[in-house]
Write an enzyme that holds these catalytic residues in place. Structure first.
Site, short mmCIF file in Angstrom:
data_model
loop_
_atom_site.label_atom_id
_atom_site.label_comp_id
_atom_site.label_asym_id
_atom_site.label_seq_id
_atom_site.Cartn_x
_atom_site.Cartn_y
_atom_site.Cartn_z
N GLY A 1 -39.98 25.68 -20.92
CA GLY A 1 -38.83 25.01 -21.53
C GLY A 1 -38.36 25.79 -22.74
N ARG A 2 -39.20 25.79 -23.79
CA ARG A 2 -38.83 26.41 -25.06
C ARG A 2 -38.37 27.86 -24.91
NH1 ARG A 2 -40.49 24.71 -30.15
NH2 ARG A 2 -42.17 23.49 -29.24
N CYS B 1 -33.50 12.01 -48.35
CA CYS B 1 -34.22 11.74 -49.60
C CYS B 1 -35.72 11.77 -49.33
CB CYS B 1 -33.80 10.38 -50.14
SG CYS B 1 -32.03 10.20 -50.20
C1 LIG Z 1 -43.64 20.34 -22.29
C2 LIG Z 1 -44.08 20.75 -20.97
C3 LIG Z 1 -43.60 21.95 -20.41
C4 LIG Z 1 -42.73 22.91 -21.17
O1 LIG Z 1 -43.42 23.47 -22.24
P1 LIG Z 1 -42.72 24.63 -23.13
O2 LIG Z 1 -43.70 24.86 -24.22
O3 LIG Z 1 -41.42 24.09 -23.60
O4 LIG Z 1 -42.54 25.81 -22.24
C5 LIG Z 1 -43.97 22.24 -19.11
N1 LIG Z 1 -44.79 21.41 -18.41
C6 LIG Z 1 -45.27 20.28 -18.92
C7 LIG Z 1 -46.16 19.42 -18.10
C8 LIG Z 1 -44.95 19.91 -20.21
O5 LIG Z 1 -45.45 18.80 -20.74
#
Ligand SMILES: *Cc1c(COP(=O)(O)O)cnc(C)c1O
Length: 403
Positions: free
Chosen positions: A262-263, A338
């Site tokens: 994802g990231r 704040c």
């Molecule tokens: C969060 C997650 C991902 C993605 O992780 P990244 O660090 O964003 O690449 C993939 N698989 C599972 C099961 C996750 O919980």
């Protein structure tokens, strides 16, 4: 920031700020490069929880082999945007309603987190079938990981010894097809560490399957490919990762490997742009107070890093008094909340930063807006911009799905 994005930011009024600016051609190029680096028998899913912005998901459709979702909300959202794309549904604590929704939507894979979840599934299947992966928490050392989901006691997946009960249940239920194992063990690993972990996990999985006479056709190794916020130019080495996977898969000739980052897919395509409201000096230290803050971009607070940024100077100064500024000194960039936790970057050297200058925070495309506590202090939400060089749409407000 590349010229087309700077142009776009230049056309924004102060009323548009703070703004999230997404670089869609940049994202497309990045994910195509990832895809090209991966060998055959590696399928690339995108973990929607990193950023489920509709234009981002639409841009990724066709570049990835599918999407990984971790809630009923994500499932409905992704399904509505890309009805044809294969979806894997994972995550702990799936409710009966979410499982039913997944079956109704015909998800391509279900990642089973526990024996109880599997039993729940059997009560909901009716005359439907489902393809499942069992999520296992392997006893491995996840080393340098920023976030470890496995390798130690955790709520994610099952201990290896708990898998056998699941196998018995699956063997007794022809509606459930076991495709293999799912292991998402750690986030924040560089390519060599990811490869070592995947190598160890696949060796374990192959032995496990062999001992039980199971034909293991698929392993999902999860996501977690590292993103280095301190060194924005140093990206995860996808070519080395792909070459390493090719070598590892040569030892597993019948296996399809799935990954679901994802990231590392979307972090680089997002910018959080805002302006400097005030420059203050406290006991000699410079603070820049920005419009917005960590209620829009929680990433640096959550991960305890300095969010990298670029200064976009604004030459016009309409006030009759001297413009407050910091020059050749470390500045702490804070937001409007704040609380002393509202820090976006701590004592970072700047050449010059003045009230009215704009600041563009990089690497704000993943776990940024969507993990932030928007409601705190009731400040206005940012505006959202999707730059697609061929066709630059006007500012729009993206209403995230909160249901
Ligand atoms: C969060 C997650 C991902 C993605 O992780 P990244 O660090 O964003 O690449 C993939 N698989 C599972 C099961 C996750 O919980």
């Amino acid at each position: 920031m590349r010229p087309a994005l700077l142009d776009h930011v230049g056309r924004m009024t102060d009323g548009d700020l703070p703004a999230y600016v997404y670089d869609l051609p940049g994202l497309r190029g990045h994910v195509q490069a990832i895809r090209a680096a991966l060998p055959e028998r590696v399928e690339l899913l995108y973990a929607a929880k990193a950023n489920s912005d509709p234009s981002i998901l639409r841009t990724l459709t066709g570049c990835v082999d599918g999407f990984e979702v971790a809630s009923g909300g994500e499932l409905r959202h992704v399904r509505a945007l890309t009805p044809e794309a294969p979806i894997s549904f994972g995550g702990p604590g799936k409710t009966p309603a979410e499982l039913a929704c997944a079956l109704e939507a015909g998800v391509e894979r279900l990642h089973i987190e526990s024996e109880h979840e599997l039993r729940l599934l059997t009560t909901l299947l009716g005359d439907r079938t489902v393809a499942a992966l069992l999520r296992v928490n392997l006893p491995v050392d996840v080393g340098e990981a920023a976030l470890a989901m496995g390798g130690h006691p955790s709520p994610f997946g099952m201990d290896p010894a708990q898998l056998d009960h699941c196998l018995e249940l699956i063997a007794a239920d022809p509606r459930i097809g076991l495709r293999g194992l799912h292991l998402h063990l750690a986030s924040g690993l560089r390519a060599p560490a990811q490869l070592a972990l995947i190598d160890e996990a696949l060796t374990w999985a192959a032995d496990w399957a062999h001992q039980r006479g199971i034909d293991l056709t698929e392993v999902n190794a999860g996501g977690g490919m590292g993103v280095d916020y301190a060194h924005p130019q140093t990206k995860f080495d996808w070519p080395a990762f792909g070459a390493g996977l090719r070598r590892i898969l040569a030892r597993h000739p019948h296996l399809t490997l799935r990954i679901e980052p994802g990231r590392s897919v979307t972090a680089y395509c997002g910018w959080y742009v805002t302006d400097v409201l005030d420059i203050k000096f406290s006991r000699g230290q410079a603070f820049a107070v920005l419009r917005g803050g960590t209620h829009h971009l929680r990433t640096p607070a959550a991960k305890q890093h300095d969010q990298p940024f670029e200064v976009i100077p604004e030459e016009v100064w309409p006030r009759p008094w001297d413009r407050p500024e910091a020059r050749d000194e470390p500045v702490t960039l804070v937001g409007q909340l704040c609380t002393p936790k509202d820090v976006l970057a701590h004592q970072v050297m700047v050449r010059r930063l003045r009230v009215g200058d704009r600041v563009a925070f990089a690497m704000a495309g993943a776990y940024a807006w969507n993990i932030s506590h928007h409601a705190f202090l009731m400040h206005p939400h940012p505006t959202f911009h999707h730059v697609d060089d061929a066709d630059v749409p006007a500012a729009g407000t993206y209403a995230p799905q909160m249901s």
